[in-house]
Each structure stands twice: as structure tokens, then as C-alpha cells.
Write a protein that holds these residues in place. Structure first.
Motif, PDB file in Angstrom:
ATOM      1  N   SER A  12       0.832  -1.208   0.000  1.00  0.00           N
ATOM      2  CA  SER A  12       0.000   0.000   0.000  1.00  0.00           C
ATOM      3  C   SER A  12       0.866   1.257   0.000  1.00  0.00           C
ATOM      4  N   TYR A  55       0.884   3.124  -3.087  1.00  0.00           N
ATOM      5  CA  TYR A  55      -0.205   4.043  -3.329  1.00  0.00           C
ATOM      6  C   TYR A  55       0.045   5.378  -2.654  1.00  0.00           C
ATOM      7  N   TYR A  56       0.575   5.311  -1.435  1.00  0.00           N
ATOM      8  CA  TYR A  56       0.682   6.526  -0.633  1.00  0.00           C
ATOM      9  C   TYR A  56       1.867   7.392  -1.050  1.00  0.00           C
ATOM     10  N   ALA A  57       2.982   6.732  -1.421  1.00  0.00           N
ATOM     11  CA  ALA A  57       4.157   7.508  -1.799  1.00  0.00           C
ATOM     12  C   ALA A  57       3.961   8.037  -3.224  1.00  0.00           C
ATOM     13  N   ARG A  58       3.947   9.337  -3.387  1.00  0.00           N
ATOM     14  CA  ARG A  58       3.570   9.924  -4.659  1.00  0.00           C
ATOM     15  C   ARG A  58       4.486   9.531  -5.831  1.00  0.00           C
ATOM     16  N   TYR A  78       3.621   6.188  -7.050  1.00  0.00           N
ATOM     17  CA  TYR A  78       2.291   6.186  -7.655  1.00  0.00           C
ATOM     18  C   TYR A  78       2.343   6.738  -9.071  1.00  0.00           C
ATOM     19  N   MET A 112      -3.116  -1.188  -8.306  1.00  0.00           N
ATOM     20  CA  MET A 112      -3.991  -2.187  -7.691  1.00  0.00           C
ATOM     21  C   MET A 112      -3.605  -3.610  -8.076  1.00  0.00           C
ATOM     22  N   LEU A 118      -7.932  -3.374  -1.699  1.00  0.00           N
ATOM     23  CA  LEU A 118      -8.091  -2.603  -2.929  1.00  0.00           C
ATOM     24  C   LEU A 118      -8.901  -1.332  -2.677  1.00  0.00           C
ATOM     25  N   VAL A 164      -7.212   1.071   0.000  1.00  0.00           N
ATOM     26  CA  VAL A 164      -6.027   1.743  -0.512  1.00  0.00           C
ATOM     27  C   VAL A 164      -6.382   2.696  -1.655  1.00  0.00           C
ATOM     28  N   TYR A 187      -7.746   6.438  -1.123  1.00  0.00           N
ATOM     29  CA  TYR A 187      -6.883   7.582  -0.889  1.00  0.00           C
ATOM     30  C   TYR A 187      -6.746   8.440  -2.137  1.00  0.00           C
ATOM     31  N   ARG A 188      -6.869   7.797  -3.308  1.00  0.00           N
ATOM     32  CA  ARG A 188      -6.706   8.550  -4.562  1.00  0.00           C
ATOM     33  C   ARG A 188      -8.013   8.749  -5.310  1.00  0.00           C
TER      34      ARG A 188
END
Lengths: 420, 420
Positions: free
Chosen positions: A40, A43-46, A49, A57, B148, B151, B154-155
Motif C-alpha cells: 500500500s 499508493y501513498y508515496a507519490r 504512484y 492495484m 483494494l 487503498v 486515498y486517490r
């Protein structure tokens, strides 16, 4: 409400007990949690991403699906997923390229036909035993990826991008799985198989000894009998262990060199040892049936064979225990030849005891009627009529013991084969 | 190159043979192809595509993953996937709503922690036997969907849209699977289980008869012996059928009423019949060991018990065959009581034969030495020494046959239990 409460409580208690009994199961749960949290991060670390986009996903999905209890299972699924995605993706790209040359009307027909044909063929291939054992998951992923890419191609313009993102995110997911699986308290399928075989052999040895002891000690105290009974049921584990042995051997094949096991360690001899043990266990099961049958030999007849039978069972069980510890330490046992010899001596003694059995019985029964023993002719001796029905179960037990020791020889051969 | 060619050729030949032997496997492949083609229509038909958008790929994935060989398997996976997606989606939405209230810095921490905790707990729950048997796939999908949605939340701003699309496309996929699976040549797990049990029982009956026949006919022609040998190995299928019985009973639970089976047809009695049969098979395995052992009774001794033993084995085998056909037709058999009675008569006859066994032997051996038979005292008769070693295997065979008939009574009880 109270019933539901007690049910939930009981369920929780069971789960707690399971966790305490085998902490590795709890650790496995925690490992899955760690892997999911790690993924995950993508997803959080830009920056990450931005690299893989919304398709991150796929990485989450991969972790959720690929993570397995054993390292072998994880490698099996990861390898299958990676190879199947790549090959199916490449194939779908090729077919899509051909289809795109044919014009807008024919394109969906070609794509649908290829999905139909490959889906049907791949599904059928799953029935082939080798494919089923090693690539079952891969075939599923092949069908999935092929259909996905071939069908998406019709709408998505940047097909190559889609495929590339899918491949790279799946690669990330698989690497996270493997890292967590191998680095944090790894559970090796090969160790599990090794342990299963040695434990089962010990159980077999114990239950053989306990069975025979129980039979000849039946008049003993009730307390001792109960604990004995539990021990003597150990062979049941061996009877039903084929499925788990097979699946663990399948997974162990995927594992790299670790500890005492090299890569491509030969696993099929383990299965043969397992089969030989099961062969032994069938006989112990029959022995157990005879021991618990209704017709029983009287104590007086039993005691004639008691010593030899118990000696044979304890010698046989010693051989099994020695074999088990020799597998455990992966060293050739020095004392095994001696033990096997002692077992054959015990078999010979039982043979002799059986041969002289009627005479013994006679001597015991004839004493009050010695006056009848006057005339003895060559090869004809005067005896009481042997009551076959009375000794029938006893003779069966003895003969099954002999058969069991013959089957233990089979186990010995399988173990020697394993050692080579 | 030639080797590869011959290998591919051999592989193709095997696959062809498999397809001819069981055309349902080919049909299954075709069914998967049909389902995949149907789902690809959602991509090609513009109105449908506009409805679900790019997320139509979830439908493709669902078909590729959920479609199973039996209707029960399909329902099991479909139900698990649907319920797990819904519950995990709902839960993730709730947690996302709570997390969104806490501010941008804490949000990812809460989300990660919830993914970690739920992932670990759900994974641990898979070790619980009931969960493993009925909801294993559902737990995987639960973890997958929850991670899924949690997470992605967040976006993706339109989280609800994502979830709704996922649910509706999965619903489409599952419906296509079920329609194709049930409407086109359905394979019911319950029918398979039913068939497996009856077939195994027939094999057991045949191999019991063949084993005993082989033992007493060993001096017969070699040709007849070989075909006999194959038949007598039938019990081996029964020994190893536990895993497939268990899994089919698990899947059969999910199937709706069809043909002769109602919904919630009781499947556990089938497993009990299977266990009783396996119990029988262990004994036949031991019998087989005795028959093939090195020490053999001489033909002359064998023939004393030949008739009674063969009668018992054929009566036992008749009982098993009758039970099998009674399960097959799902009707109580009228003749079963008679057959069981005949089996017990045969057991009694064998008992009697064994009781008079030494006397018979004596009469045969004593004739040349009749002059010794002058003095007969009460309960003491003059006989030759019974050569126990010679009759040992024969007596063991007889006593195992008696044990087997006792275990067939166990099968009978299990079948009666099934009929109730």
C-alpha cells in the motif's frame, strides 16, 4: 443471544488455542499483513504512484492472491503468475496486431474466436495430471490475462502500456511477497515434508508397540489401558497422510537450496517412504481389528506367545524409530543393521514358537492325563485336539506381526533409497 | 528435435485419449470458452460498454477465476466472491469514511493499520477447518477487495462508483458463469460423489472375490491369473479416495435441488459410507499381503477350507454389490436381509470348518497309521501334531475374511443410515 455469545466465545477460544499450539500460523497472518501494508506504500508515496499509475492495484491483488503459507507455495504461485502473465500478454499482443490489420468488422470476431479457442484448450489442459500438479494456477492466470488483454485491446489504445504496467506491478507484488515470505520466519515445504515423514514414522512405531502391548495386557489396570489406546491410534495419521505428502512434495520442488536441502533435492523417494509406511499402517489397522474383535483367545493360550510377540513388536518398533531418527538427522544409522538382524531373529523365534505351539499347548493340557501318553509312534504324538477357534485370533495376530515386519523391510528399502 | 517431436506427439496422444475417455472434460473446456466469449460481448457491444466502462475487465476476470468443473464448485466460488466483495467493500467504505474525517496526515496511517489488522486476522482465520472447507476462496477475495478499496480510496474520489462498478461487473461475471455451468451439460458434484461411492463399492466387491479366488486357484492357468490380478487391485482406489470424497461432499453442499437430490441433501452419511468402505479395504489390503506372502500353505491343506472361504467371499461380495445397486437406485433393497443372512451363515460355516479343521487334517494324515488310534480318553483324541507353520497363512486368510465380513456389516449400517 446467549447461545450466539457462547458460540462466538467458543470460536474465539478455539482460535486462541490454535494460535498457541502453532504460533507459526499467527506469524503467517502477521506476514500477510506486513506484505499488504508494504504494497500500500506504492499508493501513498507519490513518486511511486506516478510511476505505475492507477494500475498499482494489480500489485495489491498479487500480494493478496500469491502469498502462501510455505515458501514453496509462494514461489509456485509467483512463478506461475509471472510466466503466465508474460506469455499470455505476448500472445494476446500478437493476435491483437494481426486482428487490427483485418478491419473493424472482422476484428472482434477474430478476437472472440481466439479467446474461445485458447480458453477452451487451456482449461482442458488442466485435466492433465502434470499440468494440474505444477501449473494449475498458471493456467488460470494465462486464461485471465489473455482474455483481458485481447478484449481490452479493442477499446484501449495504448495496449502496450496496459500490458507493461500490469507486468511491472505484478513483478512488484511478487517481489514483496517473496521477500516477506523468505525473510521473516520462513516456513519451508521441504522441512514440513521431512518432519511429517519422521513424525509419522515415530507414530507408527509407537502405535505398533502399544497395540500389541494392549492386546497382551488386556487384563491390566483400566487407567494404563486408556493412555495406551490413544497411543495405539497413531497409525491413523499415517493412513490419511497421502494428500498432504503429495502436495508438500509438489511445493518443495519449487524451493531453492536452503539449510540441509539443496535445490532439486530428490523428493520422490520421500513419497516412496510415505507409501511404504502407509502399506505398514494398513496391516496395523487389520491387527487392531483382530485385537478388538469379539472372539478372543483365553489368557492361558495367549501367554504362550506373549513374550515372542511382544519382543517382535518392540524390535520392529525399534527399527522404525531408528529409521525415523536417521531420516531426521539425514545420516546413515550405524546400528540399523544390528536392529534389523534382531528383528529377523525375533521373527524366527516367533516362527519357532508357532511351530512348537501345539506341543506346548499339549504339555499344558495333558499333564492331568499323562497315562494316555504311552504309545508314541514315529511322527505321530498324542495330543489334545487343538481348539482352532480358541487360538485363531492369536495366530492371526502373530501372522500379521510377521507380515508387518516384512513390510517394515519395505520401509527400510525406501529409506535406503532415500539415503542414496 | 526428434525427441521433442515425439514428446509433443505423445503428449497430444495422451490428451486425445483423455478426451475420448471422458468427453465431459472436453465439454468443460468448451463451456469455459463460451463463457469467456459471452463476457467479451460486454466489451464489444457499445451500450453495454458505456454502462460499466473500463471496469468490464472485472467481469472477464470473474469468469476466468470462478468457472469450475462442477456446479457446486462454481456456486461455491461465485457465492464466496459475491459475499466477500460486498462485505469487504462495505467495511472498507466505512473505515475510509472514518479515516477521511481525521485529516490528511493520519488518514494513510489508519488505512494501513486497518489493512494490516484485517489482512492478518482474515489470513489466520483460514487455518480454522470450517472456514478452510467452505470459505477459503471467500477469505482471499475479502482480503483482496478490502485492501483494494481501502487503498484506492486515498486517490480515487469516486470510491462509491468504483465499488459499485466492481460489484455490478462481478455480478455479471458470476451470472454468466452460473448460466453456462448449469444450462450446458451440467456436472453435479453430488452426482459425482454418488457415483464415486457406488463405483468404489463395486470395485471393493470385485477385488474381494478376485483376491480369494486367486489365492485358491493359484495353480490355475497363467492367463486367467493376470486378468484376475488387475481386478483384485480394485480396492486400492478405495484406499486413496478420502480426499476426493471430502472435497466433493464439500462442493455438493452448495448445489440446489436437482434430479434425485434435494437442496441440503445430507452428505455426511455418504462420507460415513466411504469411511466404512475404506475400513474394509484396509483389511483386504492385509489379506492381499498374506496371499502374496512367501510362506504358503500346501495345496492339500488349502483345499480343506477352499469351499467355505470362497463361499464366504462370494456372499460378502454379493452383499456389497447389492448395497451398491441399492445406493445407485436410491431404493431400499428387498433382498439385502436375505443376503446378509447368507453371509452370516457362511461365516458360521467357516467357523465350523475351522473348529473341525485339525480333525479333518488328522483323518487325512492318520489313515496310514490307524493302528495308533486305539486308546481314546475323554476329550483327548489321538492326532498328528498339527503343523501350525503350514496352516498359518490359511488360518490368517480365513480369520481376515471373517473380519472383513464384520466390517461389511459396518458398511451395511452406514448405508442404512444413509437411507434413513
Amino acid at each position: 443471544v446467549l447461545m450466539v455469545k457462547s458460540k462466538v466465545f467458543g470460536f474465539g477460544k478455539n482460535a486462541w488455542k490454535m494460535g498457541v499450539d502453532d504460533p507459526r500460523k499467527v506469524i503467517h497472518g502477521i506476514k500477510v499483513g506486513i506484505a499488504l501494508s508494504l504494497v500500500s506504500v506504492f499508493y501513498y508515496a507519490r513518486p511511486l504512484y506516478d510511476g505505475v499509475g492507477g494500475n498499482a492495484m494489480w500489485a495489491v491483488m498479487t500480494v493478496a492472491v500469491v502469498f502462501e503459507y510455505t515458501v514453496g507455495g509462494c514461489l509456485y504461485k509467483g512463478f506461475n503468475r509471472a510466466v503466465a502473465t508474460l506469455s499470455a500478454g505476448g500472445l494476446a499482443m500478437g493476435i491483437h496486431w494481426i486482428a487490427s490489420k483485418t478491419g473493424e468488422k472482422v476484428e472482434p470476431v477474430i478476437l472472440s474466436a481466439s479467446v474461445f479457442l485458447l480458453g477452451a484448450a487451456a482449461t482442458f489442459s488442466r485435466f492433465i495430471p502434470t499440468v494440474k500438479a505444477r501449473f494449475d494456477y498458471g493456467v488460470t492466470i494465462f486464461i485471465l490475462t489473455f482474455s483481458l488483454v485481447a478484449v481490452s485491446g479493442y477499446r484501449v489504445d495504448e495496449l502496450l502500456d496496459l500490458l507493461q504496467q500490469r507486468v511491472s506491478t505484478i513483478a512488484i507484488g511478487i517481489s514483496i511477497c517473496l521477500l516477506v515470505c523468505i525473510l521473516i520466519c520462513p516456513v519451508w515445504a521441504s522441512e514440513e515434508l521431512h518432519l511429517l515423514i519422521t513424525k509419522n514414522m515415530e507414530k507408527l512405531a509407537e502405535s505398533l508397540e502399544a497395540c500389541v502391548e494392549e492386546y497382551f495386557m488386556k487384563d491390566g489396570a483400566g487407567d494404563g489401558k486408556n493412555s495406551c489406546s490413544q497411543k495405539s491410534q497413531g497409525y491413523r495419521c499415517v493412513l490419511n497422510s497421502k494428500a498432504s505428502e503429495d502436495s508438500q512434495a509438489n511445493l518443495a520442488r519449487w524451493e531453492p537450496a536452503h539449510g540441509r536441502f539443496g535445490f532439486r533435492h530428490p523428493w520422490s523417494p520421500y513419497l516412496k517412504v510415505g507409501a511404504a509406511m502407509r502399506y505398514c499402517a494398513y496391516c496395523i489397522e487389520a491387527l487392531n481389528g483382530c485385537i478388538n474383535s469379539e472372539i478372543q483367545a483365553p489368557e492361558s493360550t495367549k501367554k504362550h506367545l506373549k513374550e515372542v510377540c511382544m519382543k517382535l513388536s518392540s524390535e520392529s518398533s525399534k527399527v522404525l524409530k531408528e529409521l525415523s531418527s536417521s531420516i531426521k538427522s539425514m545420516k546413515r544409522s550405524k546400528s540399523i543393521d544390528l536392529l534389523v538382524e534382531e528383528m529377523s531373529t525375533a521373527v524366527e523365534e516367533l516362527h519357532n514358537a508357532l511351530r512348537s505351539f501345539p506341543n506346548q499347548l499339549t504339555q499344558a493340557a495333558v499333564q492331568p492325563a499323562v497315562e494316555a501318553n504311552e504309545e508314541k509312534k514315529h511322527s505321530i504324538s498324542v495330543t489334545t485336539t487343538l481348539p482352532v477357534m480358541e487360538v485363531l485370533p492369536l495366530i492371526t495376530v502373530a501372522s500379521l506381526l510377521i507380515e508387518i515386519s516384512a513390510r517394515i523391510d519395505g520401509v527400510l528399502d525406501a529409506v535406503r533409497n532415500l539415503a542414496d
